[in-house]
Enzyme design. Structure first.
Site, PDB file in Angstrom:
ATOM      1  N   ASP A  17      -0.783   1.403   4.058  1.00 19.61           N
ATOM      2  CA  ASP A  17      -1.577   0.374   3.641  1.00 19.61           C
ATOM      3  C   ASP A  17      -2.813   0.509   4.522  1.00 19.61           C
ATOM      4  O   ASP A  17      -2.916  -0.445   5.485  1.00 19.61           O
ATOM      5  CB  ASP A  17      -1.082  -1.238   3.542  1.00 19.61           C
ATOM      6  CG  ASP A  17      -0.007  -1.090   2.343  1.00 19.61           C
ATOM      7  OD1 ASP A  17      -0.191  -0.464   1.448  1.00 19.61           O
ATOM      8  OD2 ASP A  17       0.951  -1.919   2.642  1.00 19.61           O
ATOM      9  N   ASP A  66       2.948   2.873  -5.475  1.00 17.89           N
ATOM     10  CA  ASP A  66       3.466   1.454  -5.882  1.00 17.89           C
ATOM     11  C   ASP A  66       2.153   0.848  -6.602  1.00 17.89           C
ATOM     12  O   ASP A  66       1.052   0.041  -6.022  1.00 17.89           O
ATOM     13  CB  ASP A  66       3.759   0.759  -4.374  1.00 17.89           C
ATOM     14  CG  ASP A  66       4.014  -0.726  -4.762  1.00 17.89           C
ATOM     15  OD1 ASP A  66       4.587  -1.061  -5.649  1.00 17.89           O
ATOM     16  OD2 ASP A  66       3.976  -1.430  -3.495  1.00 17.89           O
ATOM     17  N   LYS A  68       2.567  -0.760  -9.481  1.00 20.30           N
ATOM     18  CA  LYS A  68       3.013  -2.078 -10.025  1.00 20.30           C
ATOM     19  C   LYS A  68       2.178  -2.390 -11.190  1.00 20.30           C
ATOM     20  O   LYS A  68       1.390  -3.192 -11.636  1.00 20.30           O
ATOM     21  CB  LYS A  68       2.504  -3.304  -9.352  1.00 20.30           C
ATOM     22  CG  LYS A  68       3.253  -3.374  -7.853  1.00 20.30           C
ATOM     23  CD  LYS A  68       3.391  -4.661  -7.156  1.00 20.30           C
ATOM     24  CE  LYS A  68       3.737  -4.533  -5.874  1.00 20.30           C
ATOM     25  NZ  LYS A  68       2.996  -3.666  -4.875  1.00 20.30           N
ATOM     26  N   HIS A  70       1.046  -3.018 -15.198  1.00 12.64           N
ATOM     27  CA  HIS A  70       1.331  -4.073 -16.059  1.00 12.64           C
ATOM     28  C   HIS A  70       0.552  -4.073 -17.282  1.00 12.64           C
ATOM     29  O   HIS A  70      -0.599  -4.728 -17.005  1.00 12.64           O
ATOM     30  CB  HIS A  70       1.780  -5.421 -15.555  1.00 12.64           C
ATOM     31  CG  HIS A  70       2.284  -6.457 -16.489  1.00 12.64           C
ATOM     32  ND1 HIS A  70       3.344  -6.486 -17.509  1.00 12.64           N
ATOM     33  CD2 HIS A  70       1.932  -8.021 -16.400  1.00 12.64           C
ATOM     34  CE1 HIS A  70       3.818  -7.255 -17.924  1.00 12.64           C
ATOM     35  NE2 HIS A  70       2.766  -8.377 -17.390  1.00 12.64           N
ATOM     36  N   ASP A  71       0.738  -4.036 -18.518  1.00 10.97           N
ATOM     37  CA  ASP A  71      -0.242  -3.910 -19.730  1.00 10.97           C
ATOM     38  C   ASP A  71       0.761  -4.037 -20.947  1.00 10.97           C
ATOM     39  O   ASP A  71       1.783  -4.038 -21.148  1.00 10.97           O
ATOM     40  CB  ASP A  71      -1.181  -2.623 -19.561  1.00 10.97           C
ATOM     41  CG  ASP A  71      -2.339  -3.010 -20.096  1.00 10.97           C
ATOM     42  OD1 ASP A  71      -2.533  -3.497 -21.355  1.00 10.97           O
ATOM     43  OD2 ASP A  71      -3.490  -2.391 -19.370  1.00 10.97           O
ATOM     44  N   ASN A  74       2.112   0.478 -24.991  1.00  8.69           N
ATOM     45  CA  ASN A  74       1.462   1.902 -25.379  1.00  8.69           C
ATOM     46  C   ASN A  74       0.512   2.265 -24.117  1.00  8.69           C
ATOM     47  O   ASN A  74       0.670   3.262 -23.639  1.00  8.69           O
ATOM     48  CB  ASN A  74       0.591   1.702 -26.394  1.00  8.69           C
ATOM     49  CG  ASN A  74       0.095   2.949 -27.150  1.00  8.69           C
ATOM     50  OD1 ASN A  74       0.680   3.981 -27.044  1.00  8.69           O
ATOM     51  ND2 ASN A  74      -1.229   2.951 -26.990  1.00  8.69           N
ATOM     52  N   GLY A 211       5.559  -1.503   6.210  1.00  9.10           N
ATOM     53  CA  GLY A 211       4.063  -1.387   6.213  1.00  9.10           C
ATOM     54  C   GLY A 211       3.715  -1.850   7.877  1.00  9.10           C
ATOM     55  O   GLY A 211       3.729  -1.064   8.683  1.00  9.10           O
ATOM     56  N   ARG A 212       2.998  -2.978   7.871  1.00  5.72           N
ATOM     57  CA  ARG A 212       2.308  -3.434   8.866  1.00  5.72           C
ATOM     58  C   ARG A 212       3.167  -3.324  10.095  1.00  5.72           C
ATOM     59  O   ARG A 212       2.621  -2.859  11.379  1.00  5.72           O
ATOM     60  CB  ARG A 212       2.016  -4.969   8.710  1.00  5.72           C
ATOM     61  CG  ARG A 212       0.878  -5.043   7.766  1.00  5.72           C
ATOM     62  CD  ARG A 212       0.598  -6.225   7.399  1.00  5.72           C
ATOM     63  NE  ARG A 212       1.603  -6.767   6.244  1.00  5.72           N
ATOM     64  CZ  ARG A 212       1.758  -8.015   5.592  1.00  5.72           C
ATOM     65  NH1 ARG A 212       0.595  -8.800   5.808  1.00  5.72           N
ATOM     66  NH2 ARG A 212       2.619  -8.069   4.900  1.00  5.72           N
TER      67      ARG A 212
HETATM   68  O1  LIG Z   1       7.869  -7.366  -3.820  1.00  4.04           O
HETATM   69  C1  LIG Z   1       7.138  -6.439  -3.161  1.00  4.04           C
HETATM   70  C2  LIG Z   1       6.713  -5.482  -3.961  1.00  4.04           C
HETATM   71  C3  LIG Z   1       6.062  -4.619  -2.959  1.00  4.04           C
HETATM   72  N1  LIG Z   1       5.508  -4.836  -2.009  1.00  4.04           N
HETATM   73  C4  LIG Z   1       4.895  -3.759  -0.945  1.00  4.04           C
HETATM   74  O2  LIG Z   1       5.643  -3.451   0.203  1.00  4.04           O
HETATM   75  C5  LIG Z   1       4.692  -3.499   1.451  1.00  4.04           C
HETATM   76  C6  LIG Z   1       5.248  -4.287   2.392  1.00  4.04           C
HETATM   77  O3  LIG Z   1       4.463  -4.073   3.401  1.00  4.04           O
HETATM   78  P1  LIG Z   1       4.656  -5.123   4.864  1.00  4.04           P
HETATM   79  O4  LIG Z   1       3.231  -4.729   5.587  1.00  4.04           O
HETATM   80  O5  LIG Z   1       5.798  -4.400   5.540  1.00  4.04           O
HETATM   81  O6  LIG Z   1       4.738  -6.377   4.331  1.00  4.04           O
HETATM   82  C7  LIG Z   1       3.517  -3.763   0.834  1.00  4.04           C
HETATM   83  O7  LIG Z   1       2.656  -2.717   0.612  1.00  4.04           O
HETATM   84  C8  LIG Z   1       3.531  -4.556  -0.478  1.00  4.04           C
HETATM   85  O8  LIG Z   1       2.539  -4.423  -1.230  1.00  4.04           O
HETATM   86  C9  LIG Z   1       5.971  -6.192  -1.334  1.00  4.04           C
HETATM   87  O9  LIG Z   1       5.743  -6.195  -0.092  1.00  4.04           O
HETATM   88  N2  LIG Z   1       7.129  -6.723  -1.911  1.00  4.04           N
END
Ligand SMILES: O=c1ccn([C@@H]2O[C@H](COP(=O)(O)O)[C@@H](O)[C@H]2O)c(=O)[nH]1
Length: 236
Positions: A17, A66, A68, A70-71, A74, A211-212
Site C-alpha cells: 500500500d 486485491d 475487491k 463488485h458489479d 456480466n 501492510g502498515r
Molecule cells: O477485510 C479486509 C480485506 C482487505 N484488507 C486489506 O488488507 C490490507 C491490510 O493492511 P494493514 O495495513 O495491515 O491494515 C489493506 O491493504 C486492506 O485493504 C483488509 O484490511 N481487510
C-alpha cells in the site's frame, strides 16, 4: 492448495500500500528474499501499479490482486477474464452471489484463484448494523462463506477471529486469507477484528496479509522476518 502444501514463507503476504510503482519496487528490493508474496490493492493499482503484477511474477514473486470487484455479473465476468492475463495468483471480489458467480465464470480454467471478501476486517457488529445489515459479523461471514463454497469460489478473506468457525463449514477446500494481522504492540489503525501472526496461524489461517506494520516500519525486513519466525513457531 491445502495448508500442508503451502510453503511457510508464502504464508506472509505483504500489502504494497504505497503511493507509486517506484515506491513499491523500492520496498520489494528492500525486502529481498524475506518476502515471496505481495498484495497490490487500491492505492498502488490506481497509481499505475497494475504492470507491476507481471513484473513481480517474472521475478518469481506471487501476487494477490486485491481489487475487491463488485458489479453486475456480466461486467465482473468480463473484468475477471481480462485479469486472468495479468499473472496474479489471487484476486478478490466482494462476496455477493452475482459477483462471485460472474468471477468464477470469468476465471474459467485459468490458474487465477478467486477470493471472496466476507466482511471487511475494519467492521464490527455496530458498523454492519449502521450499513443496514441485521446479521452479526459472524453470522454474515458464515452465510457468505456457504454461498461462496456453493458457487465454486477458491478462497475467503476473513478476519482471523472467524477462521475456526469457517474451517467447520468449508474444511480445507478453500484457502482462508486473513488481513487484520497485528504483531504484538503494533498500532491497530482502522482494523477492528485483529490477531497476532502466531495466533492467526494457530487458529488455522492459511495466509496472513500485513501492510502498515511492515511497509511503514523503520526496518521492514526485520518485521517480516519476525513474522516468519512467529509463523514457524505456530506451525510447530
Ligand atoms: O477485510 C479486509 C480485506 C482487505 N484488507 C486489506 O488488507 C490490507 C491490510 O493492511 P494493514 O495495513 O495491515 O491494515 C489493506 O491493504 C486492506 O485493504 C483488509 O484490511 N481487510
Amino acid at each position: 492448495m491445502t495448508p500442508a502444501e503451502i510453503a511457510p514463507k508464502d504464508r506472509l503476504i505483504v500489502a504494497l500500500d504505497l503511493p507509486s510503482p517506484e515506491a513499491a519496487e523500492a520496498m520489494v528490493n528492500r525486502l529481498g528474499d524475506s518476502v515471496t508474496f505481495y498484495k497490490v490493492g487500491y492505492r498502488l493499482a490506481y497509481a499505475g501499479g497494475l504492470p507491476l503484477v507481471g513484473k513481480l511474477a517474472d521475478k518469481g514473486k506471487k501476487v494477490f490482486l486485491d481489487l475487491k470487484l463488485h458489479d453486475i455479473g456480466n461486467t465482473v465476468m468480463q473484468g475477471v477474464e481480462s485479469i486472468t492475463r495479468l499473472g496474479a495468483t489471487f484476486l478478490t471480489v466482494h462476496a455477493y452471489p452475482q459477483t462471485m458467480k460472474g468471477a468464477v465464470e470469468g476465471r474459467g480454467s485459468a490458474s487465477l484463484k478467486i477470493l471472496a471478501v466476507t466482511v471487511l476486517t475494519s467492521y464490527n457488529d455496530d458498523d454492519l448494523h449502521a450499513a443496514g445489515y441485521r446479521l452479526s459479523v459472524s453470522e454474515l461471514v458464515e452465510a457468505r462463506a456457504q454461498q461462496a463454497q456453493v458457487l465454486g469460489v477458491d478462497g475467503l478473506v476473513c478476519s482471523p477471529e472467524e477462521v475456526g468457525s469457517l474451517r467447520k463449514i468449508v474444511g480445507h477446500q478453500m484457502n482462508l486469507v486473513t488481513p487484520g494481522i497485528r504483531p504484538a504492540g503494533a498500532a491497530t489503525g482502522d482494523q477492528k477484528r485483529i490477531m497476532t501472526p502466531g495466533r492467526a496461524i494457530a487458529a488455522g489461517a492459511d495466509y496472513l496479509v500485513v501492510g502498515r506494520p511492515v511497509v511503514e516500519a523503520a526496518d521492514p525486513s526485520a518485521v517480516a522476518e519476525a513474522i516468519h519466525a512467529e509463523i514457524a513457531q505456530a506451525l510447530g
